[in-house]
Design a protein around this motif. Structure first.
Motif, short mmCIF file in Angstrom:
data_model
loop_
_atom_site.label_atom_id
_atom_site.label_comp_id
_atom_site.label_asym_id
_atom_site.label_seq_id
_atom_site.Cartn_x
_atom_site.Cartn_y
_atom_site.Cartn_z
N HIS A 408 45.57 -7.79 181.80
CA HIS A 408 45.80 -9.00 182.50
C HIS A 408 45.12 -9.56 183.75
O HIS A 408 44.34 -8.53 184.15
N PRO A 409 44.73 -10.97 183.75
CA PRO A 409 43.84 -11.13 184.97
C PRO A 409 44.14 -10.37 186.23
O PRO A 409 43.05 -10.24 187.01
N LYS A 410 45.41 -10.20 186.56
CA LYS A 410 45.61 -9.39 187.85
C LYS A 410 45.57 -7.87 187.63
O LYS A 410 46.02 -7.00 188.29
N ASN A 411 45.16 -7.47 186.27
CA ASN A 411 44.99 -5.96 186.12
C ASN A 411 43.87 -5.94 185.05
O ASN A 411 44.18 -5.35 183.80
N PRO A 412 42.85 -6.16 185.38
CA PRO A 412 41.73 -6.40 184.38
C PRO A 412 41.30 -5.31 183.86
O PRO A 412 41.24 -4.14 184.34
N PHE A 413 40.22 -5.27 182.70
CA PHE A 413 39.52 -4.22 182.12
C PHE A 413 38.38 -4.10 183.16
O PHE A 413 37.94 -5.00 183.76
N THR A 414 37.80 -2.74 183.20
CA THR A 414 36.54 -2.62 183.91
C THR A 414 35.54 -3.03 182.66
O THR A 414 35.77 -3.44 181.44
N LYS A 415 34.35 -3.25 183.12
CA LYS A 415 33.33 -3.37 182.12
C LYS A 415 33.11 -2.50 180.96
O LYS A 415 32.94 -2.74 180.07
N GLU A 416 33.48 -1.21 181.31
CA GLU A 416 33.25 -0.08 180.83
C GLU A 416 34.40 -0.31 179.59
O GLU A 416 33.94 0.32 178.41
N GLU A 417 35.47 -0.29 179.85
CA GLU A 417 36.61 -0.45 179.11
C GLU A 417 36.60 -1.82 178.01
O GLU A 417 36.75 -1.59 176.79
N LEU A 418 35.76 -2.62 178.60
CA LEU A 418 35.53 -4.01 177.79
C LEU A 418 34.48 -3.54 176.67
O LEU A 418 34.94 -3.84 175.38
N LEU A 419 33.35 -2.76 177.15
CA LEU A 419 32.51 -2.46 175.88
C LEU A 419 33.05 -1.29 175.05
O LEU A 419 32.64 -1.29 173.67
N TRP A 420 34.21 -0.37 175.65
CA TRP A 420 34.52 0.44 174.74
C TRP A 420 35.27 0.05 173.48
O TRP A 420 35.39 0.40 172.47
#
Length: 462
Positions: A408-420
């Motif tokens: 959620h925008p108030k609990n966002p992914f880190t860039k590492e989580e996005l790429l994972w």
């Protein structure tokens, strides 16, 4: 005194005047993250059995080779590619969600604008990003005031609203003027469609949200040739969009106000689990409970009561009604069971064998989902709030509360989580880590690309 502009005219003037430089950097960064997530979901989706059926049926009916089918070596007509790629994004409950609009925006628009840009052959990265920003933004604006109303009425939120965003994106790529764009929306609005009943068991659930954007392509092409549409498509009191789908419930300023200053697409969140978004706060809570109480085993639990909104309860399938992967992904009881027993609710937890596991189904029968009036009356931004009561056999009760799901925008992914997530999903279609890295790098620098076709080529199998 000048005549009041219609809503479609206000949106159309914004769509034809927006420049790349007008888009704030934080908005562009978020847009690219959402798009990368969508492409990852689409690559994974291309490998699912239901998408193979859909692809085979649609491609057998055309010999055109205008746009790529992601994750394959094939090309097909732009409308077939749009429907296949968009559906692939939605094919495993992994795609983004706009909280207030309750729409899966990438499913609704990304396949459409990507396929159309590829067909045009000469669209730059900057031009494509502007078109994509418009597609996402206008979809979110149309849906944001009425998400709950659409869902309760039984309409598919994505299928009914994203056609307008796709129209803005396609119209921008075609170079429509404001009048033509207004007519394009007035034509394409007739494709707004989709039934919520498709959610609960059928393969058709995967294809409904993106199908209506066919109207965006037809509408924009017709409008460019002078074809006219409904000029007040949103507010017309006899069969206009908001009057037809929500019984005259809408907020013109939420849809059309502060264009270019307030970006509704910033409300799009990403999914960390392969389930309906309304289950994610429950999964987060149960994973945290499992980590904090490793001594408590599933067999120690007598029952679980999940307190939530009425629409989330409606979106849940009972344990004894699970007949397919789709229904398991919509089942709050199944999701609770598999999370507590296996620690996750990602792609490996939703297989044909897993959803028939008697131990998982036995535990799922311990889960009760109930309406909670207090949660029902919270602001819509808090509609994912859940309270979870975990009753143990020894009489102890643990009470959990989660407000914002992971992603959620108030609990966002880190860039590492996005790429994972992108690489985990993408690898199912393209077994080449370096190529997947190239896709991500190219997207994050897409404004430097002279022709977007070189980017789309990366989404194909070699």
């Amino acid at each position: 005194m000048s005549e009041k502009q219609t809503m479609s005219r206000r949106l159309s003037e914004f769509a034809v005047s927006l420049k790349y430089e007008d888009i704030p950097s934080e908005v562009m960064e978020h847009l690219k993250n959402v798009m990368l997530d969508g492409y990852g979901c689409g690559l994974f989706g291309s490998t699912t059995p239901w998408m193979k059926i859909y692809k085979d049926v649609l491609t057998a009916r055309t010999d055109r080779k205008e746009a790529s089918i992601w994750g394959t070596r094939d090309k097909t007509s732009v409308t077939a590619a749009m429907m296949i790629n968009g559906s692939a994004i939605n094919s495993f409950e992994l795609d983004d969600t706009h909280t207030d609009g309750i729409i899966h925006v990438s499913t609704g628009v990304l396949g459409c604008v990507t396929s159309f840009a590829e067909m045009l052959e000469s669209v730059s990265g900057k031009e494509f990003l502007v078109a994509a920003a418009l597609a996402y933004e206008i979809s979110c604006r149309v849906a944001a005031p009425i998400g709950m109303e659409l869902a309760h009425q039984g309409f598919n939120n994505t299928g009914t609203t994203c056609v307008f965003g796709s129209t803005a994106g396609v119209g921008r790529l075609l170079g429509l003027n404001a009048e033509q764009m207004q007519h394009a929306m007035g034509i394409s609005g007739n494709w707004a469609s989709g039934l919520q009943a498709v959610q609960f068991a059928s393969m058709a659930k995967r294809i409904v949200p993106s199908k209506s954007s066919e109207g965006a392509i037809v509408g924009a092409l017709l409008a460019k040739e002078g074809f006219t549409g409904i000029e007040d498509v949103f507010e017309n009191e006899f069969g206009g969009f908001y009057h037809c789908f929500t019984d005259r419930v809408y907020n013109e300023e939420r849809t059309c106000g502060e264009l270019g200053d307030r970006w509704e697409l910033m409300g799009i969140g990403l999914k960390f689990y392969s389930t309906c978004r309304s289950k994610h706060t429950t999964i987060d809570g149960l994973r945290k409970f499992r980590a904090e109480h490793p001594e408590i085993r599933p067999e120690d639990i007598k029952k679980i009561v999940v307190h939530t909104t009425s629409i989330t309860r409606k979106y849940s399938v009972d344990a004894d009604d699970i007949k397919s992967v789709v229904s398991a992904q919509l089942s709050h009881p199944y999701v609770c069971a598999v999370t507590l027993m296996e620690g996750n609710a990602f792609i490996d937890q939703f297989t044909e064998d897993k959803i028939k596991d008697p131990k998982i189904l036995e535990f799922a029968r311990k889960v009760e989902v109930v309406d909670d009036p207090e949660i029902e009356n919270l602001p819509r931004a808090l509609r994912y709030t859940v309270k979870i009561d975990i009753h143990l056999n020894d009489g102890r009760v643990f009470n959990l509360e989660v407000n914002y799901p992971k992603g959620h925008p108030k609990n966002p992914f880190t860039k590492e989580e996005l790429l994972w997530k992108f690489k985990t999903l993408g690898f199912k279609a393209i077994q080449d880590d370096k190529k997947l890295d190239k896709i991500a790098e190219a997207l994050f620098n897409l404004e430097e690309v002279k022709n977007v076709r070189s980017f789309v080529e990366l989404l194909r199998k070699e």
